[in-house]
Each structure stands twice: as C-alpha cells, then as structure tokens.
Design a protein around this motif. Structure first.
Motif, PDB file in Angstrom:
ATOM      1  N   LYS A 162       0.865  -1.193   0.000  1.00  0.00           N
ATOM      2  CA  LYS A 162       0.000   0.000   0.000  1.00  0.00           C
ATOM      3  C   LYS A 162       0.891   1.230   0.000  1.00  0.00           C
ATOM      4  O   LYS A 162       1.735   1.388   0.883  1.00  0.00           O
ATOM      5  N   LEU A 163       0.701   2.083  -1.008  1.00  0.00           N
ATOM      6  CA  LEU A 163       1.468   3.322  -1.078  1.00  0.00           C
ATOM      7  C   LEU A 163       0.637   4.451  -0.500  1.00  0.00           C
ATOM      8  O   LEU A 163      -0.512   4.647  -0.897  1.00  0.00           O
ATOM      9  N   LYS A 164       1.225   5.196   0.411  1.00  0.00           N
ATOM     10  CA  LYS A 164       0.593   6.423   0.874  1.00  0.00           C
ATOM     11  C   LYS A 164       0.725   7.457  -0.241  1.00  0.00           C
ATOM     12  O   LYS A 164       1.800   7.582  -0.850  1.00  0.00           O
ATOM     13  N   ILE A 165      -0.365   8.165  -0.546  1.00  0.00           N
ATOM     14  CA  ILE A 165      -0.316   9.177  -1.606  1.00  0.00           C
ATOM     15  C   ILE A 165      -0.842  10.519  -1.090  1.00  0.00           C
ATOM     16  O   ILE A 165      -1.512  10.592  -0.048  1.00  0.00           O
ATOM     17  N   GLU A 166      -0.520  11.552  -1.834  1.00  0.00           N
ATOM     18  CA  GLU A 166      -1.044  12.899  -1.604  1.00  0.00           C
ATOM     19  C   GLU A 166      -0.875  13.659  -2.921  1.00  0.00           C
ATOM     20  O   GLU A 166      -0.134  13.187  -3.807  1.00  0.00           O
ATOM     21  N   PRO A 167      -1.522  14.813  -3.091  1.00  0.00           N
ATOM     22  CA  PRO A 167      -1.317  15.570  -4.331  1.00  0.00           C
ATOM     23  C   PRO A 167       0.177  15.833  -4.529  1.00  0.00           C
ATOM     24  O   PRO A 167       0.852  16.276  -3.599  1.00  0.00           O
ATOM     25  N   GLY A 168       0.703  15.497  -5.701  1.00  0.00           N
ATOM     26  CA  GLY A 168       2.137  15.642  -5.970  1.00  0.00           C
ATOM     27  C   GLY A 168       2.914  14.350  -5.759  1.00  0.00           C
ATOM     28  O   GLY A 168       4.087  14.257  -6.119  1.00  0.00           O
ATOM     29  N   TRP A 169       2.293  13.352  -5.154  1.00  0.00           N
ATOM     30  CA  TRP A 169       2.943  12.035  -4.938  1.00  0.00           C
ATOM     31  C   TRP A 169       1.867  10.964  -5.132  1.00  0.00           C
ATOM     32  O   TRP A 169       1.327  10.419  -4.182  1.00  0.00           O
ATOM     33  N   ASP A 170       1.486  10.755  -6.413  1.00  0.00           N
ATOM     34  CA  ASP A 170       0.435   9.768  -6.646  1.00  0.00           C
ATOM     35  C   ASP A 170       0.671   9.002  -7.945  1.00  0.00           C
ATOM     36  O   ASP A 170       1.227   7.909  -7.908  1.00  0.00           O
ATOM     37  N   VAL A 171       0.298   9.573  -9.091  1.00  0.00           N
ATOM     38  CA  VAL A 171       0.361   8.813 -10.347  1.00  0.00           C
ATOM     39  C   VAL A 171       1.796   8.398 -10.675  1.00  0.00           C
ATOM     40  O   VAL A 171       2.042   7.242 -11.060  1.00  0.00           O
ATOM     41  N   VAL A 172       2.744   9.305 -10.497  1.00  0.00           N
ATOM     42  CA  VAL A 172       4.129   9.001 -10.891  1.00  0.00           C
ATOM     43  C   VAL A 172       4.746   7.899 -10.032  1.00  0.00           C
ATOM     44  O   VAL A 172       5.294   6.929 -10.566  1.00  0.00           O
TER      45      VAL A 172
END
Ligand code: NPQ
Ligand code: MG
Length: 369
Positions: A162-172
């Motif tokens: 599971k990857l933690k994501i936020e705007p700027g750290w998601d699709v890439v």
C-alpha cells in the motif's frame, strides 16, 4: 467481572524509519497502554491515537482525560455487572471518542477472555490459523528511495503493497512501482483524505494501473463525494476514516460510497463493533481488510485475530513487528511465508515484556476501581 485496578501507562517506541502520510510524519509511536487487573487476570490494550489530532479528532492527551474523567466512572457505575459486552452501551452517552472507548473495551475483553481461557480469535470467530500480511509504505523524498523500500518489503515476503499518496505524490510513484515490479504485485493506495471531488479526473489517471483500491481519497464526512468519485474512476473506492460504526458502513454501502472497507477496531470503538462491520459488509458482498495504527505487539495481536474472520478477504496492514519497531513490547510478530500466525493463547495471546515496558514508559497513573 470485578475489576480491581486500571493502570494507564504512557510509552514511546522509536520507529525504525520515519513514516510520512498526507497528514504528517511520525518519528516515534507514542501511546497510552491500559492494563485492567481482575482477581485472576490482567488485560491489556493500547490507544490508537497520536499526540496530535491529525488522523482523526482524537489525540492522546485528550484520550487520557476522557478515559479518566468520563469513561471509567461510567464503568465503575456498573459494579460487578461489568462485562466487555456491556462496555459500549455504558459508554454510549459520551459522544465520540471511539479510540478511547476501544482501548477500555479491549483491555476488559482481554482480561475477561484470560479469565475464561478463550483466545481473541475463537471469541471473535476466526476461521484461519494465519493471515496474509500487507505493508503500508510512507511518502518518500525520492522515487529511488520508494522503489528501494518496496523492493525490500517484497523480498521479505509481503503479499500486498500500500502506497501512501497525496497531491504531488500519486500517479508518478504508482507508475514507477508498476514499471519496476510488474503488474502481478497486489498494489493499493491510501490518501488519508488529501483530495476533493474536483480531483476526480486526476485520480482517474490511476485507473490503468489496476490498483486493488484507493483508500479514503476524500474528507471523512464526504460520503456523497466518494459515491460521486466511485462513478468517475474504475479503481474501487475503500473507506477508512469515514467509517466509525456498523451504521456508517451500512450507509456508505447503500450510497455506493465504497466497495471495500478498511476495518480498524480502534476507529470504530472496539473489536465488537469491528465484527459487526465485518458482518454488515459480508451481508452486502463487500470485502473488508484489517487496517493498522502502528500497533505494538499488544494491538497487533488482537488485529491479527480479527483479520482471521471469513470476510477479511484482502491482505491487511497487519505487518510484522519489525516493519515499525526494532524492539516490540511483546515477542515480535514475524513474517512466515508472507503470513502472520494468529495467537492461540487466552485473550490476545501475547505477553508484555516487563523490562522493555519499563524502559519505554514515560509515566504511569493508577485508578483504583
Ligand atoms: C491508515 N495506517 O491506514 C493508517 C494511518 C496512520 C498503517 O497506513 C502513528 C499512529 C502514525 C497512527 C500514521 C497505516 C500513523 C498512524 C498513519 C496511522 O490510514
Ligand atoms: Mg487509511
């Protein structure tokens, strides 16, 4: 059951590595342990909140106060009629504070099960002897660092990332993990409420990566937003923070706000409500998995037991102890073939290590019952 004493003990455990989410970075795990003493047993549980109210509105110092001044007095009023089954009803007049209610109910349940020689797993209805383990991977400073971490967890045998994501750290970063490790890795993401419905077209860019789910993309009170988002993306929507009860779960499912649920006993007031969520979800054909709050061995033991119920069909955030801690408060939970063994002893089935406990304790309060 007659309780003789409740001890509240603040402990701080260093984390093996800082853990960054969309709401902040944790460098250590601070928690309040609750120890319930009866004539023949000792029950243990840990508070899931952090020092700051960033994951949810609860925070540790507030929890200590509400437990001491508002929750324990209501349990004392039950006298010898006190059982784990009666805790939630006795505490219901106090609004909110599910994590504080959970730590009390769980410590009492542990003491009660130890008195009767029944394990958490058997009491809750576990149907497996071991459960598949996933791991939650924090936001990193670089993609190299992320790929290193994911590679190490896969080598250790974790069965889901599971990857933690936020705007700027998601699709890439998701694309980078798929490109490096392939399409067979079970992969999901968790935003901890960092987006709004206006981000739907951006989040749809995750669609091609075949994620198991996207967890809590929108604010916790935005069920309609999640229902709207679910129509705009193909990745299944999973709720975490939004679900604080079986009734919340039923509403979210009926609204189409989620097709998967992360069940965290602490967030929903304890293991008994967690089991009701499991049951509501099962009745609606909605799979669930067991979340985590960086539990020590104490909370981890009970989570692993819950994760062995039949509708926990996806790997949880029930990782090995060494994902978070070099020295756990109990004998460590160790990954075997990507799985953790469900404890079989009475209650949570693990013992607290007294020397480690004393070394990590910063303060202790006793409440005579
Ligand atoms: C989640 N847990 O699913 C949480 C969030 C979380 C394993 O991703 C200290 C205490 C730090 C509790 C960081 C996982 C925490 C915490 C994150 C809970 O949303
Ligand atoms: Mg989450």
């Amino acid at each position: 059951m007659k309780i003789e004493n409740i001890e509240m003990r603040r402990v701080t455990l260093p984390l093996v590595t800082p853990f960054r989410t969309s709401f902040g970075t944790a460098y250590e795990r601070e928690t309040t342990l609750v120890r319930v003493t009866t004539a023949n047993a000792e029950g243990w549980a840990e508070h899931a909140a952090e020092p700051d109210p960033l994951y949810s509105s609860e925070f540790l110092d507030g929890g200590d106060l509400v437990i001491r001044d508002h929750l324990i007095p209501r349990l004392q009023a039950l006298g010898d009629r006190l059982t784990a089954d009666r805790v939630a009803t006795a505490l219901a007049p106090v609004k909110g504070h599910p994590m504080s209610k959970a730590v009390l109910e769980t410590a009492i349940l542990d003491a009660q099960l130890k008195e009767t020689g029944v394990s958490f797993g058997d009491h809750l209805g576990a149907v497996h002897e071991r459960v598949p383990a996933g791991v939650s991977v924090g936001i990193m400073d670089s993609h190299e660092e992320l790929l290193d971490a994911v590679g190490r967890y896969l080598d250790e045998g974790y069965l889901r990332i599971k990857l933690k994501i936020e705007p700027g750290w998601d699709v890439v970063p998701v694309r980078a993990v798929r490109e490096r490790f392939g399409d067979d890795v079970l992969l999901q993401v968790d935003a901890n409420t960092a987006y709004t419905l206006a981000d739907a077209r951006h989040l749809a860019q995750l669609d091609p990566f075949n994620l198991l789910l996207i967890e809590q993309p929108l604010p916790e009170d935005d069920l309609l937003g999640h229902a709207g988002l679910a129509k705009l993306i193909t990745t299944p929507v999973c709720l975490d923070e939004s679900i604080e009860s079986a009734r919340d779960a039923a509403a979210a499912i009926a609204l189409g706000a989620c097709s998967v649920i992360n069940v965290k006993p602490a967030r929903v007031g304890g293991y008994l409500e967690a089991r009701r969520i499991h049951d509501v979800a099962a009745a609606n054909g909605v799979p669930v998995w067991c979340g985590g709050m960086l539990e020590t061995g104490i909370g981890r033991a009970a989570n692993v037991a819950l994760a062995a119920l039949p509708n926990f069909v996806m790997p949880g955030d029930t990782s090995a102890s060494n994902r978070y801690y070099t020295q756990d408060l109990t004998a460590p939970f160790v990954l075997e073939d990507g799985h953790l063994a469900v404890p079989t002893g009475p209650g949570i089935g693990v013992d607290v290590l007294p020397d480690v406990l004393n070394e990590l304790t910063t303060r202790t309060t006793d409440i005579r019952f």
